[in-house]
Enzyme design. Structure first.
Site, PDB file in Angstrom:
ATOM      1  N   LYS A  22      60.767 162.096  15.092  1.00  0.00           N
ATOM      2  CA  LYS A  22      60.365 161.366  16.317  1.00  0.00           C
ATOM      3  C   LYS A  22      61.588 161.143  17.209  1.00  0.00           C
ATOM      4  O   LYS A  22      61.542 161.414  18.402  1.00  0.00           O
ATOM      5  CB  LYS A  22      59.769 160.026  15.951  1.00  0.00           C
ATOM      6  CG  LYS A  22      59.625 159.055  17.109  1.00  0.00           C
ATOM      7  CD  LYS A  22      58.963 157.770  16.714  1.00  0.00           C
ATOM      8  CE  LYS A  22      59.906 156.740  16.161  1.00  0.00           C
ATOM      9  NZ  LYS A  22      60.654 155.953  17.146  1.00  0.00           N
ATOM     10  N   ASN A  23      62.689 160.690  16.606  1.00  0.00           N
ATOM     11  CA  ASN A  23      63.847 160.280  17.410  1.00  0.00           C
ATOM     12  C   ASN A  23      64.711 161.438  17.870  1.00  0.00           C
ATOM     13  O   ASN A  23      65.698 161.228  18.561  1.00  0.00           O
ATOM     14  CB  ASN A  23      64.668 159.231  16.651  1.00  0.00           C
ATOM     15  CG  ASN A  23      63.902 157.914  16.558  1.00  0.00           C
ATOM     16  OD1 ASN A  23      62.885 157.736  17.220  1.00  0.00           O
ATOM     17  ND2 ASN A  23      64.377 157.032  15.714  1.00  0.00           N
ATOM     18  N   CYS A 117      61.830 144.020  22.378  1.00  0.00           N
ATOM     19  CA  CYS A 117      60.716 144.347  21.488  1.00  0.00           C
ATOM     20  C   CYS A 117      60.839 143.411  20.287  1.00  0.00           C
ATOM     21  O   CYS A 117      61.716 142.549  20.233  1.00  0.00           O
ATOM     22  CB  CYS A 117      60.779 145.819  21.060  1.00  0.00           C
ATOM     23  SG  CYS A 117      62.061 146.155  19.873  1.00  0.00           S
ATOM     24  N   ARG A 122      67.295 144.605  22.816  1.00  0.00           N
ATOM     25  CA  ARG A 122      67.349 146.035  23.150  1.00  0.00           C
ATOM     26  C   ARG A 122      67.870 146.277  24.581  1.00  0.00           C
ATOM     27  O   ARG A 122      67.209 146.876  25.412  1.00  0.00           O
ATOM     28  CB  ARG A 122      65.977 146.681  22.969  1.00  0.00           C
ATOM     29  CG  ARG A 122      65.295 146.425  21.643  1.00  0.00           C
ATOM     30  CD  ARG A 122      66.007 147.004  20.441  1.00  0.00           C
ATOM     31  NE  ARG A 122      66.041 148.436  20.418  1.00  0.00           N
ATOM     32  CZ  ARG A 122      65.050 149.211  19.970  1.00  0.00           C
ATOM     33  NH1 ARG A 122      63.934 148.649  19.576  1.00  0.00           N
ATOM     34  NH2 ARG A 122      65.179 150.522  19.949  1.00  0.00           N
ATOM     35  N   ASP A 305      66.969 152.009  10.280  1.00  0.00           N
ATOM     36  CA  ASP A 305      65.549 152.398  10.223  1.00  0.00           C
ATOM     37  C   ASP A 305      65.048 152.575   8.799  1.00  0.00           C
ATOM     38  O   ASP A 305      63.860 152.787   8.588  1.00  0.00           O
ATOM     39  CB  ASP A 305      65.311 153.700  11.005  1.00  0.00           C
ATOM     40  CG  ASP A 305      65.459 153.486  12.486  1.00  0.00           C
ATOM     41  OD1 ASP A 305      65.482 154.479  13.234  1.00  0.00           O
ATOM     42  OD2 ASP A 305      65.571 152.320  12.906  1.00  0.00           O
ATOM     43  N   ARG A 397      52.982 154.971  15.524  1.00  0.00           N
ATOM     44  CA  ARG A 397      53.977 155.391  16.511  1.00  0.00           C
ATOM     45  C   ARG A 397      54.974 156.356  15.887  1.00  0.00           C
ATOM     46  O   ARG A 397      55.530 157.208  16.566  1.00  0.00           O
ATOM     47  CB  ARG A 397      54.754 154.171  17.024  1.00  0.00           C
ATOM     48  CG  ARG A 397      53.900 153.146  17.699  1.00  0.00           C
ATOM     49  CD  ARG A 397      54.743 152.082  18.317  1.00  0.00           C
ATOM     50  NE  ARG A 397      55.790 152.689  19.149  1.00  0.00           N
ATOM     51  CZ  ARG A 397      56.606 151.995  19.915  1.00  0.00           C
ATOM     52  NH1 ARG A 397      56.512 150.679  19.939  1.00  0.00           N
ATOM     53  NH2 ARG A 397      57.512 152.582  20.646  1.00  0.00           N
TER      54      ARG A 397
HETATM   55  C1  EPZ Z   1      67.578 154.327  18.520  1.00  0.00           C
HETATM   56  O1  EPZ Z   1      67.263 153.204  19.313  1.00  0.00           O
HETATM   57  C2  EPZ Z   1      66.319 154.662  17.735  1.00  0.00           C
HETATM   58  N1  EPZ Z   1      65.244 155.014  18.670  1.00  0.00           N
HETATM   59  C3  EPZ Z   1      65.929 153.460  16.872  1.00  0.00           C
HETATM   60  O2  EPZ Z   1      64.803 153.841  16.093  1.00  0.00           O
HETATM   61  C4  EPZ Z   1      67.084 153.145  15.937  1.00  0.00           C
HETATM   62  O3  EPZ Z   1      66.763 152.001  15.173  1.00  0.00           O
HETATM   63  C5  EPZ Z   1      68.362 152.880  16.760  1.00  0.00           C
HETATM   64  O4  EPZ Z   1      68.634 154.026  17.606  1.00  0.00           O
HETATM   65  C6  EPZ Z   1      69.588 152.650  15.875  1.00  0.00           C
HETATM   66  O5  EPZ Z   1      69.796 153.754  15.061  1.00  0.00           O
HETATM   67  C7  EPZ Z   1      65.251 156.255  19.237  1.00  0.00           C
HETATM   68  O6  EPZ Z   1      66.121 157.062  18.996  1.00  0.00           O
HETATM   69  C8  EPZ Z   1      64.114 156.550  20.168  1.00  0.00           C
HETATM   70  P1  EPZ Z   1      70.831 151.740  20.034  1.00  0.00           P
HETATM   71  P2  EPZ Z   1      68.268 152.736  20.484  1.00  0.00           P
HETATM   72  O7  EPZ Z   1      70.979 151.870  21.511  1.00  0.00           O
HETATM   73  O8  EPZ Z   1      68.993 153.897  21.022  1.00  0.00           O
HETATM   74  C9  EPZ Z   1      72.859 147.667  21.336  1.00  0.00           C
HETATM   75  C10 EPZ Z   1      62.688 153.570  15.131  1.00  0.00           C
HETATM   76  O9  EPZ Z   1      62.296 152.788  14.253  1.00  0.00           O
HETATM   77  N2  EPZ Z   1      72.838 148.224  22.700  1.00  0.00           N
HETATM   78  O10 EPZ Z   1      71.553 152.689  19.146  1.00  0.00           O
HETATM   79  O11 EPZ Z   1      67.493 151.871  21.422  1.00  0.00           O
HETATM   80  C11 EPZ Z   1      71.464 147.366  20.794  1.00  0.00           C
HETATM   81  O12 EPZ Z   1      71.051 146.069  21.196  1.00  0.00           O
HETATM   82  C12 EPZ Z   1      63.579 153.081  16.264  1.00  0.00           C
HETATM   83  O13 EPZ Z   1      62.429 154.805  15.162  1.00  0.00           O
HETATM   84  C13 EPZ Z   1      73.436 147.519  23.734  1.00  0.00           C
HETATM   85  O14 EPZ Z   1      73.968 146.434  23.530  1.00  0.00           O
HETATM   86  O15 EPZ Z   1      69.280 151.835  19.675  1.00  0.00           O
HETATM   87  C14 EPZ Z   1      71.653 147.483  19.305  1.00  0.00           C
HETATM   88  O16 EPZ Z   1      72.164 146.253  18.819  1.00  0.00           O
HETATM   89  C15 EPZ Z   1      63.752 151.588  16.207  1.00  0.00           C
HETATM   90  N3  EPZ Z   1      73.426 148.046  24.995  1.00  0.00           N
HETATM   91  C16 EPZ Z   1      72.742 148.545  19.154  1.00  0.00           C
HETATM   92  O17 EPZ Z   1      73.354 148.660  20.444  1.00  0.00           O
HETATM   93  C17 EPZ Z   1      72.846 149.269  25.272  1.00  0.00           C
HETATM   94  O18 EPZ Z   1      72.878 149.711  26.436  1.00  0.00           O
HETATM   95  C18 EPZ Z   1      72.212 149.920  18.751  1.00  0.00           C
HETATM   96  O19 EPZ Z   1      71.147 150.226  19.628  1.00  0.00           O
HETATM   97  C19 EPZ Z   1      72.243 149.972  24.201  1.00  0.00           C
HETATM   98  C20 EPZ Z   1      72.254 149.446  22.927  1.00  0.00           C
END
Ligand code: EPZ
Length: 417
Positions: A22-23, A117, A122, A305, A397
């Site tokens: 998915k990701n 969420c 996020r 995850d 999802r």
């Molecule tokens: C991706 O989400 C995945 N989703 C998530 O999978 C996964 O849990 C996550 O990466 C971490 O591995 C997809 O790839 C579609 P991040 P993402 O940006 O990119 C902070 C699932 O279950 N952050 O890596 O949204 C954020 O708050 C989903 O399949 C900022 O502060 O996660 C978090 O604490 C859930 N500012 C950390 O970074 C930003 O601009 C990591 O988030 C972006 C992120």
């Protein structure tokens, strides 16, 4: 609203094939926006999030054709509506992945701020900051990211935090920028590498994907390509955990073991007997499970995850497992549902201490987010008696027909509409 009914206590046995990731599929679908030519993707999982992304792209003017066999062809020769509306974005945060490609391809983008969420705030500040560093003019008004750029310029940008979709967004934007972009403190997840593979097949010049420093040399345009989406390492890990937790004997086909070695190592530490081949994983849960500690962190550390799924297994492991979630601020909601099944868990902030119990007993529980749902499925497979899981739209999802795959492994599980 659908629910799952599970009668636990049956060891999983047999073979199961995992679907595409998915990701990886979500950013790769957005990459099609970067070219006027046809992009053909195979091994695309049939999931609600993928269908949502396909609808979003269609609204923008992309012609999308998906077959039942998981092949999706996209024709973005005419992107005439660079908008990701709130109504769609609020159902799938990953819509933010359209921002970079739209800006690079059309010079403008209007993408709804995703909002938080269940698992956390996020924020997307790194996505915005990176695109501004590449010369985009961005204002955040009325809940939307309104972005303009005649042509993005290559730059050197260091992320304040490691962000998977932030890295993916900027890598896609940089592919068509004028000049070279260096992304420091970049995410190293296999899904980032898979996206880079697809972009390179489209003519992008990218080095360092999979490391913390990615260098993209912008090109004037990209061409069409065909790309097979990588196997889903989190679905794979979910089946490994389920096989071990139910003391089963399962072969997982179509997997990419190298993308989840930390998970495999941790489950071996917890007592699972796991043999790895090139494209398959054989899991036997023949011995008693032992407690093991987990601390989630960016790849290649233990993935957030898989935290909830590991916790389900830990509820039946001898001893106390300390599980610490460092990525999201509210990813422990599965705990209160596991307690209803008889688990012994204490949570302090983002750390859970899980003491193994002799048995879980079936109960009515509720899914709160995607991976929490998977955790409850594993717990239901282990619990004595009947477990009913409500709100499984969360599960749909990210997992393709999980009840069919588990039934084929002998599980007593059915979907009740
Ligand atoms: C991706 O989400 C995945 N989703 C998530 O999978 C996964 O849990 C996550 O990466 C971490 O591995 C997809 O790839 C579609 P991040 P993402 O940006 O990119 C902070 C699932 O279950 N952050 O890596 O949204 C954020 O708050 C989903 O399949 C900022 O502060 O996660 C978090 O604490 C859930 N500012 C950390 O970074 C930003 O601009 C990591 O988030 C972006 C992120």
């Amino acid at each position: 609203m659908d629910k799952l009914v599970i009668h636990g206590g049956v060891p999983l046995e047999g073979r199961v094939r995992v679907s595409g990731a998915k990701n990886a599929a979500l950013p790769i679908l957005c990459a099609a926006l970067l070219t006027r030519e046809r992009v053909t993707l195979t091994n695309v999982p049939r999931l609600n999030d993928v269908r949502t992304m396909q609808s979003l792209l269609s609204q923008m003017g992309v012609r999308v054709h998906a077959t039942d066999a998981g092949t999706v062809t996209l024709d973005a020769s005419n992107v005439d509506w660079p908008l990701a509306p709130y109504e769609l974005v609020k159902t799938m945060r990953a819509s933010i992945l359209a921002l970079g490609p739209l800006l690079a391809r059309t010079g403008e983008a209007r993408v709804s701020l995703p909002g938080g969420c269940a698992i956390g705030l996020r924020p997307v500040d790194q996505h915005v900051k990176g695109l501004q560093a590449m010369g985009a003019d961005i204002d955040l008004t009325h809940g939307y990211i309104n972005a303009r750029a005649s042509r993005l310029k290559g730059t050197r940008f260091a992320f304040d935090v490691v962000t998977v979709t932030g890295t993916e967004n900027l890598m896609m934007a940089a592919a068509l920028a004028d000049g070279t972009t260096t992304l420091a403190n970049a995410a190293r997840e296999p899904e980032v590498v898979d996206l880079a593979g697809c972009l390179i097949a489209m003519g992008a010049k990218i080095d360092g994907a999979g490391t913390g420093c990615i260098v993209v040399e912008g090109v004037p345009e990209l061409h069409g390509a065909t790309h097979a989406v990588m196997p889903d390492r989190i679905e794979t890990g979910t089946f490994v955990a389920a096989a071990a937790a139910t003391h089963g004997d399962v072969v997982i086909d179509g997997a990419e073991p190298g993308s989840l070695m930390t998970v495999i190592d941790k489950l071996r530490e917890a007592g699972a007997d796991i043999n790895v081949a090139d494209r398959s994983i054989h899991v036997r849960g023949n011995g008693a499970l032992r407690a093991a500690n987990v601390r989630t962190a960016p790849y290649p550390a233990f993935p957030t995850d898989m935290q909830a799924q590991f916790m389900a297994l830990a509820t039946r492991a001898h001893g106390a497992s300390v599980i610490t979630e460092t990525i999201f601020e509210n990813r422990m909601m599965h705990v209160q549902e596991l307690l209803r099944l008889g688990a012994d868990i204490e949570v302090e902030g983002s750390t859970a201490v899980v003491k193994g119990v002799d048995r879980l007993t079936g109960a009515n529980v509720m899914a709160t987010d995607l991976r929490a749902s998977a955790c409850l499925v594993i717990a239901g497979l282990v619990a004595d008696g009947e477990t009913t899981i409500d709100r499984i739209y969360h599960l749909d999802r990210g997992y393709e027909r999980i009840e069919d795959k588990l039934s084929a492994l002998g599980a007593r599980i059915e979907r009740v509409r």
